[in-house]
Scaffold this active site. Structure first.
Site, PDB file in Angstrom:
ATOM      1  N   CYS A 134       0.827  -1.209   0.000  1.00  0.00           N
ATOM      2  CA  CYS A 134       0.000   0.000   0.000  1.00  0.00           C
ATOM      3  C   CYS A 134       0.862   1.261   0.000  1.00  0.00           C
ATOM      4  CB  CYS A 134      -0.936   0.007   1.210  1.00  0.00           C
ATOM      5  SG  CYS A 134      -2.105  -1.359   1.209  1.00  0.00           S
TER       6      CYS A 134
ATOM      7  N   ARG B 183      -7.785  -4.202  -3.321  1.00  0.00           N
ATOM      8  CA  ARG B 183      -7.231  -3.075  -4.091  1.00  0.00           C
ATOM      9  C   ARG B 183      -8.172  -2.788  -5.266  1.00  0.00           C
ATOM     10  NH1 ARG B 183      -2.380  -2.680  -1.804  1.00  0.00           N
ATOM     11  NH2 ARG B 183      -1.539  -4.612  -0.956  1.00  0.00           N
TER      12      ARG B 183
END
Lengths: 227, 69
Positions: free
Chosen positions: A55, A132
């Site tokens: 991330c 995601r």
């Protein structure tokens, strides 16, 4: 005595071509609503968790395409199931450790309302984290594209910019874009939807009038936007 | 809160927006004057209106106590 088991609530994915699910959410830049973005394109994306390695690389990547998206009248909005204080600490840490400023707001979706509305939660992968996901929403608030990546795989930022470019070019010119299209490449003109129009597409007259077009057959004809 | 701190004082963006609203202005005017993104202006105006620091008439906003609409 009989008991009635509560049926699980079906949580589907949002649908392309329909209004994107509305929301009001706390972010690192204040409380925002989807309607605050009307008139602009919006890339809404989720990430699994703050202070995690993939991330972090993605946030640096998103910051890297922020200016390109701004030039395309496109705002960027992140989301994860973390608190706003976690988000603040993380974006400050990213800037401190890497020198990358995070210019876009990040939703603190602790109650998972937005994540649920957008189908960002994939219990098979994680019961607590969002996957995601990327949602491209047009200036009228219509959901135009979705991308889903698993927890293990960071997204391709160039593809997100390319997707926005393709949607905007398609809207502006009433065309479609072929595989691996890049700005400046030829685009696909609408396919004839009747036998008559298909005949016309292969006629001598059409070929004469459309010099520079690249025609494989009646259903696949490309042109440069300059033509 | 983006424009108002927890103690009710204005943040830097709140002060900038209020300054831009000394005269009636649209969301777009405020975004242009302050350099803030339009979504932040819309979010901030909601806060300022709720706090009675700004009033709205139609598409224009003005700081309460500044010249009337």
């Amino acid at each position: 005595m009989t008991t009635v088991e509560e049926a699980p609530v079906a949580r589907g994915l949002p649908r392309l071509g329909e209004p994107a699910p509305d929301f009001e959410a706390v972010t690192t830049q204040g409380t925002v609503r989807l309607s605050d973005f009307r008139g602009s394109w919006l890339v809404l994306f989720s990430h699994p968790a703050d202070f995690t390695p993939v991330c972090t690389t993605e946030f640096i990547g998103f910051a890297g395409i922020y200016q390109k998206l701004q030039e395309r009248h496109t705002e960027l909005l992140g989301l994860s199931v973390d608190s706003v204080y976690s988000h603040i600490a993380w974006v400050r840490n990213i800037e401190d450790k890497t020198g990358t400023h995070i210019p876009f707001p990040v939703i603190a979706d602790l109650d998972k309302k937005v994540a649920t509305a957008y189908g960002m939660l994939m219990p098979g992968e994680s019961k607590t984290e969002a996957s995601r996901c990327v949602f491209v929403i047009d200036p009228e608030g219509v959901l135009r594209a979705m991308i889903y990546y698993p927890l293990s795989t960071g997204r391709n930022m160039d593809e997100i910019v390319r997707l926005v470019d393709a949607l905007q070019v398609s809207d502006a010119n009433k065309v479609a874009t072929p595989a691996n299209w890049r700005p400046g490449d030829k685009v696909i003109i609408p396919t004839p939807n009747t036998v008559e129009l298909a005949e016309e597409r292969t006629s001598e007259d059409f070929i004469k009038k459309t010099e520079g077009y690249e025609s494989v057959d009646w259903y696949l004809t490309k042109k440069s936007l300059e033509v | 809160m983006a424009c108002l701190n927890a103690d009710g004082t204005l943040s830097a963006s709140g002060r900038a927006m209020l300054a831009a609203l000394e005269r009636p202005a649209t969301e777009e005017d405020v975004a242009s004057v302050t350099g803030l993104a339009l979504f932040r202006v819309r979010s901030g105006l909601r806060e300022l209106v709720a706090a009675d620091l700004v009033s709205q008439q139609g598409e224009r906003f003005v700081a309460t106590g500044a010249q009337s609409l």
